[in-house]
Motif scaffolding. Structure first.
Motif, PDB file in Angstrom:
ATOM      1  N   TYR A 199      -5.662  23.496  15.819  1.00  0.00           N
ATOM      2  CA  TYR A 199      -5.375  24.783  15.183  1.00  0.00           C
ATOM      3  C   TYR A 199      -3.870  24.890  15.016  1.00  0.00           C
ATOM      4  N   PRO A 200      -3.315  25.389  13.915  1.00  0.00           N
ATOM      5  CA  PRO A 200      -3.990  26.049  12.799  1.00  0.00           C
ATOM      6  C   PRO A 200      -4.393  25.122  11.643  1.00  0.00           C
ATOM      7  N   PHE A 201      -4.329  23.800  11.836  1.00  0.00           N
ATOM      8  CA  PHE A 201      -4.782  22.946  10.727  1.00  0.00           C
ATOM      9  C   PHE A 201      -6.272  23.120  10.507  1.00  0.00           C
ATOM     10  N   ASP A 202      -7.014  23.211  11.593  1.00  0.00           N
ATOM     11  CA  ASP A 202      -8.429  23.532  11.455  1.00  0.00           C
ATOM     12  C   ASP A 202      -8.672  24.936  12.010  1.00  0.00           C
ATOM     13  N   ALA A 203      -9.718  25.537  11.526  1.00  0.00           N
ATOM     14  CA  ALA A 203      -9.957  26.948  11.820  1.00  0.00           C
ATOM     15  C   ALA A 203     -10.781  27.104  13.093  1.00  0.00           C
ATOM     16  N   PRO A 204     -10.686  28.274  13.716  1.00  0.00           N
ATOM     17  CA  PRO A 204     -11.571  28.532  14.846  1.00  0.00           C
ATOM     18  C   PRO A 204     -13.012  28.681  14.363  1.00  0.00           C
ATOM     19  N   ALA A 205     -13.964  28.225  15.189  1.00  0.00           N
ATOM     20  CA  ALA A 205     -15.381  28.461  14.883  1.00  0.00           C
ATOM     21  C   ALA A 205     -15.745  29.832  15.445  1.00  0.00           C
ATOM     22  N   ILE A 206     -16.585  30.542  14.708  1.00  0.00           N
ATOM     23  CA  ILE A 206     -16.922  31.911  15.095  1.00  0.00           C
ATOM     24  C   ILE A 206     -18.394  31.975  15.470  1.00  0.00           C
ATOM     25  N   SER A 207     -18.706  32.610  16.581  1.00  0.00           N
ATOM     26  CA  SER A 207     -20.120  32.778  16.928  1.00  0.00           C
ATOM     27  C   SER A 207     -20.339  34.121  17.604  1.00  0.00           C
TER      28      SER A 207
END
Lengths: 772, 384
Positions: A75-83
């Motif tokens: 992160y921040p190159f890849d996004a957080p996963a949301i659940s």
């Protein structure tokens, strides 16, 4: 928060989450190994007052909902996963068809989260989460004005290509069915058979007599190519004579024939499905002895209003299942059935334009990043002049909707079977067909930047340039931060904004200074100062206000005609060709900004130069860099000359790149009149500052904003204790990192003021060589 | 489609904008000072916030369909002359770009002369002059008036000065849906006060201050559902008025029901009691009738106090004691009490009326909140 393993960007993200007006608290911050971090945010959901009194909405959403954000290490190159919590009602629309660690995953945006993150920052992700929860609570995730959201089937392996309009046209008022030919290729994988098939247009007479000649599985080397039938069924009317309409949204859950029957029952066509399945059993019992074959079923479900993006209220739900010959042949209830993704067929239209180039010269080596619409167009333009890219990088696959603007057109033969191939391979084929072999790299450009070896292969130091046509902010940040031993060739960036109203070309300067990131920041400054370009900067803010949740939640599609895109792509191709022929600037970087006039026809470009920026490093951080643009540098020098013998200063404006850990100082604002200057210290006053900062920020659409302060030191001295104290107080007052820039006779230094940096200051994971 | 109710951050004062599903806007009171007119002031720029929520008409004028001055105190009308067009519509000027009031809602107080008990600030005098201009225009044209000249008188004048104005008069207790001369199907409004003159001289006395305050119950449509949310707004009405309302409506409590209440007089103790809060504190006696009138909650009702942050001290308004009473009233309804000064001192506190009722509007994090100047410009920053 104790000193943990996560990087400073994640530390900052945690602070930002706590500042969101709808977030009550964060909890359970846990390290998930390798620098990844999981955090639960407690969102306050604003329920209607009666529901709030009850603690939850009738649709099962609580007044307090815990949303989990799983931040990856990069992160921040890849996004957080949301659940969401495990027992959150999954029968909501705009819900992903898969679970994450047993937790339902909301589909909060019509674009990939990583794109939302890079366009609007984490704030955009949090805002979309809050809006999604609101709508889920009120059961308004499906908006009749926007249209019915089709059941999510975008992560399915099996693919059926069919002319959607033609299938819908088959549906009659009364319950019914039709058999269509189904041509497919099937691959046996370790998880079972995966089918990609095309449904034909002309109904067939499916009878026992035709079975022996019609069904033909043909085993090839790796795949089975076969012909079979697709059963299309649709619902009829109720006893009262009304059309059967499925009002309830329900996620795809079919796994076997029994489930398919239940699904058909909800849609109101179970009788037809049952009779036709038994017809298939009877027909194949006699005449068929071959290998197992795949049969397709398309349920046509009538919805209460039109589907998103189309006029029809008929939703198409395709499935596939296999039958093996037997006598008698039975299709038991437990027969596995797989939901299939539906891809529409392409209506053939002229997409290609010819542009000639009779100039003949040596082909230069250059690398194209992004084989999407802009990248492919520019590549083909140049290929037609004999200057095709020698290397192409792209990790995405081709989909039918890409045909609307992508430079490549599909082949007539087996057209519908060829989707899902990599864009980079197809572009390489096309370039090769024009007599210019190229090497393709089916990889993410970010992934390449992370390895010196991969960099050498993708863009040798001798290359003329790397052209970034990905339209991706994260790629820009990665290239901008890549050290020169990883990325020696200059970067040329091509991008479109505001639905094709504006285009941007930037060309890095000698030794990659100014960098592609510097040039983007400077482009913002130019736009803020040019009335006809200012609208380009307001996009993000407007999108924030008007973005709707998920249109089918597939891919984001910029609304723009092929011609509009080509207007810019043509200019971009010409810009590259010109520089290949006549060379890159030996003195400066370049910024070209194009805007389509109100007549929608005229395209006007302006060209600006940017001299190299001044580079400095803060005294209290190993990873952050300071880049002072010439205009700001000159203003600082003038101010120092105007106040001999005392320290002076002012306010700095620009942007922060969290990913590249860089401050770009594009402009300075004058010190307020109540500032105090002396030989030992400078005190920045406050008079008129808030108004000035607000006007500046609004004028630039908040793409450029206050970064902090600057002041001079009379000698080449490090930051004083007073400076450090001021930095600490500044750090606590803002969510973004701030900079106390110090101009000394020996160059720039300074202090980064950031509540996150005090706990964590380590090299970014993606940029291993960013050391002393 | 939803209706919205916005309470602007004006400290101790009222400024409330109601946007109906029909698109019509009703502005109740204003308090625009400091921030809006002085760039160095750090108060929120409520004029800008208001303007952002309004639309322009075909002539390019920002407008409200109706502007109600609940009563002529400075904390309810400050900024009227600076920010609103007063005078004939033809005199509106693009260069000033003031907000255009299509219809003025006034109490019959404008027909009285200023007296010893009632000295008016300049903005209130200007409001009265504008109201009288519009009444005069109504009389002169035989009722043929258009946008910018319209007026509605809320409550009849005790001296008969409104007797010839029945076409533009709403009598106390009546329910109306006419806004700017047109029926609006997305709202019904009940005029609860000003109350008719009482025979009880002593009671009448008590009303001298804040007696004229307008009290409205608005049944607002949301998501196409009529009367989806009920909003009760009470200006600065004090305890005697609420007692008299309870006596009038105790057998017809529907008239006082609400999902959302704006506490009268910025959470003043004197809307609930005749005793002084600073003198008696917890010993002060609450009027049962007034409390009843203000307790007609619907399930989950929200009570909003438009005032500075409320602390445990002798101040009034806002009064810590009144806050305690309102908290009890809302708790009984499983609802909540919100003070604008605590909850939302920088931005408007906003509610949406949807088909399911009234709910607080969700706040998003915007660019300025993330990248604004922070400490820069707020405090002097020393550098060594």
């Amino acid at each position: 928060m104790a000193r943990s393993k996560h990087n400073d960007a994640i530390a900052r993200a945690l602070l930002l989450i706590q500042r969101h007006p709808q977030v009550e608290a964060i909890q359970n911050v846990t390290a998930a190994g390798e620098g990844a971090t999981v955090v639960d945010a407690v969102f306050k959901v604003n329920l209607a007052s009666e529901w709030r009194a009850a603690g939850q909405s009738p649709y099962g959403v609580f007044a307090r909902e815990v949303v989990r954000y799983s931040f990856p290490s990069n992160y921040p190159f890849d996004a957080p996963a949301i659940s969401l919590r495990e027992d959150f009602d999954r029968r909501r629309p705009h819900m992903q068809p898969f679970l994450r660690d047993g937790r339902p995953v909301p589909c909060i945006s019509d674009q990939p989260i990583v794109d939302l993150l890079h366009a609007q920052g984490l704030a955009g992700v949090l805002n979309q989460t809050a809006v999604w929860l609101d709508r889920a609570a009120a059961n308004e995730l499906i908006d009749p004005a926007q249209g019915w959201e089709p059941t999510r089937r975008d992560s399915l392996d099996d693919v059926i290509t069919a002319d959607a309009a033609a299938l819908r046209h088959l549906v009659r008022r009364n319950e019914g069915h039709v058999f269509l030919p189904f041509e497919y290729v099937a691959i046996e994988t370790q998880h079972g058979r995966v089918v990609s098939g095309a449904v034909g247009a002309e109904p067939i007479a499916f009878k026992r007599e035709t079975v022996p000649t019609f069904f033909e599985p043909i085993p090839l080397a790796e795949v089975v190519r076969g012909q079979s039938v697709a059963l299309v069924v649709w619902p009829g009317k109720t006893a009262a004579g009304e059309s059967v309409i499925s009002h309830e949204y329900s996620p795809e859950d079919v796994t076997d024939i029994a489930g398919l029957r239940r699904r058909a029952a909800i849609a109101g066509c179970e009788t037809t499905l049952a009779s036709q399945i038994s017809w298939i059993e009877r027909s194949l019992s006699r005449g068929y002895n071959g290998a197992p074959i795949t049969i397709a079923v398309v349920l046509c479900v009538r919805r209460p209003f039109h589907l998103i993006g189309i006029e029809s209220d008929i939703e198409l739900c395709p499935y596939v299942f296999e039958v093996a010959p037997a006598r008698p042949l039975r299709i038991p209830e437990s027969t596995p059935v797989r939901p299939a993704a539906h891809h529409d067929v392409l209506t053939v239209s002229l997409l290609q334009r010819m542009s000639g180039d009779d100039h003949s010269s040596e082909r230069v080596e250059w690398t194209l990043l992004g084989a999407g619409s802009i990248g492919s167009k520019v590549a083909i333009h140049l290929a037609r002049t004999g200057h095709a890219p020698t290397r192409v990088v792209d990790n995405r696959v081709m989909r039918p909707h890409n045909a609307a603007r992508h430079a490549l057109i599909p082949r007539k033969q087996h057209r519908e079977l060829l989707w899902n191939r990599r864009k980079v391979t197809l572009l390489e084929d096309a370039i090769a067909a024009l007599g210019q072999p190229a090497t393709s790299f089916p990889e993410d450009a970010i992934h390449i930047v992370q390895s010196a070896e991969r960099c050498r292969r993708a863009w040798p130091a001798s290359s003329w340039a790397v052209v970034n046509a990905t339209g991706s902010l994260r790629v820009r940040e990665a290239l901008s931060g890549a050290p020169i031993d990883r990325l020696a060739p200059r970067v040329v960036e091509l991008a479109l904004f505001s639905q094709g109203k504006f285009g941007l070309i930037t060309v890095e300067g000698p030794n990659r200074n100014p960098s592609t990131g510097d040039l983007a920041a400077e482009a913002y400054a130019i736009c803020a100062a040019e009335p006809h370009l200012r609208a380009m900067l307001q996009t993000a803010e407007r999108e924030l206000n008007t973005r709707s949740i998920g249109e089918g939640c597939g891919s984001t599609t910029m609304v723009m005609s092929d011609g509009r895109l080509s207007m810019f792509a043509a200019s971009m191709g010409e810009a590259i060709l010109h520089r290949q022929r006549f060379g890159l600037s030996t003195a400066a970087g370049e910024i070209l900004l194009g805007a389509v006039a109100d007549d929608d026809v005229s395209l006007h470009w302006i060209t600006k130069q940017l001299q190299p920026v001044e580079v400095g490093r803060p005294d209290n951080s190993r990873i952050w860099r300071i880049r002072v643009h010439p205009r700001a540098h000159e203003a600082i020098a003038r101010e120092i000359a105007a106040w001999p013998g005392v320290e002076t200063g002012g306010i700095i404006v620009g942007r922060v790149s969290e990913a590249a850990r860089t401050f770009n100082v594009t402009d300075v604002l004058p010190a307020p009149a109540d500032s105090i200057r002396s030989a030992s210290q400078f005190v920045l006053g406050t008079e008129g500052v808030r108004k000035m900062l607000k006007e500046q920020g609004e004028g630039a659409g908040w793409t450029l904003y206050c970064l902090g302060t600057w002041h001079s030191h009379l000698g080449a001295t490090p930051p004083s204790n007073l400076d450090r104290a001021t930095a600490s107080s500044v750090a606590l007052a803002r969510l973004t990192p701030s900079l106390l820039l110090i101009a000394t006779p020996a160059g720039y230094r300074g202090l980064v003021a950031d509540p996150a940096i005090e706990a964590v200051d380590q090299p970014p994971l993606d940029n291993a060589s960013a050391v002393e | 489609m939803t209706a919205t109710i916005s309470f602007f951050p004006v400290g101790n004062g009222d400024m409330t904008l109601i946007k109906l599903e029909s698109g019509r806007t009703i502005l109740v009171d204003i308090k625009i000072c400091g921030g809006a007119d002085d760039p160095e002031d750090t108060k929120p720029d409520v004029a800008k916030m208001l303007r952002e929520r309004l639309t322009r008409d075909a002539d390019g004028r920002l407008f409200v369909d109706a502007f109600l001055l609940s009563h002529p105190d400075e904390d309810h009308c400050a900024g009227l002359r600076n920010h609103f067009h007063l005078g004939p519509p033809a005199e509106w000027a693009k260069t000033d770009d003031k907000i255009f009031i299509r219809e003025l809602w006034s109490s019959p107080m404008v027909f009285r002369r200023a007296s010893k008990e009632m000295t008016l600030v300049e903005d209130a005098t200007a409001f009265n002059a504008e109201a009288r201009r519009r009444v005069q225009r109504f009389r002169a044209t035989g009722g043929q008036v258009t946008d910018g000249d319209r007026i509605l008188i809320l409550g009849e004048d005790e001296n008969g000065k409104t007797d010839d104005l029945s076409a533009i008069l709403v009598t106390t207790g009546a329910v109306f849906s006419r806004i700017n001369g047109q029926m609006d199907s997305t709202v019904t409004i009940r005029l609860l006060a000003p109350r008719p003159k009482s025979d009880d001289a002593q009671e009448e006395d008590r009303r001298v201050k804040n007696q004229s305050s307008t009290i409205l119950q608005l049944a607002i449509a949301g998501g196409g559902v009529a009367a989806a949310g009920k909003f009760l707004t009470g200006g600065d009405a004090e305890v005697a008025i609420w007692e008299s309302l309870w006596q009038a409506y105790k057998n017809q409590t529907d008239a006082l029901k609400y999902n959302l209440l704006q506490t009268p007089h910025h959470c003043s103790w004197h809307s609930l009691s005749y005793d002084s809060w600073s003198e008696y504190r917890e010993e002060a006696e609450v009027s049962e009738d007034a409390r009843n009138a203000l307790s007609q909650t619907l399930t989950g009702a929200t009570i909003v106090a438009s005032c500075n942050a409320i602390v445990d001290d002798d101040n009034d308004p806002p009064s810590f004691g009144a806050k305690g009473e309102y908290e009890k009233i809302s708790a009984n309804a499983n609802g909540e009490f919100i003070c604008t000064g605590d909850d939302s001192p920088e931005d408007p506190l906003e509610f949406e009326v949807g088909r399911d009722g009234i709910r607080k509007k969700t706040k998003l994090l915007g660019g300025p909140a993330i990248v604004g100047g922070g400490a820069v410009g707020r405090d002097p920053l020393p550098h060594g």
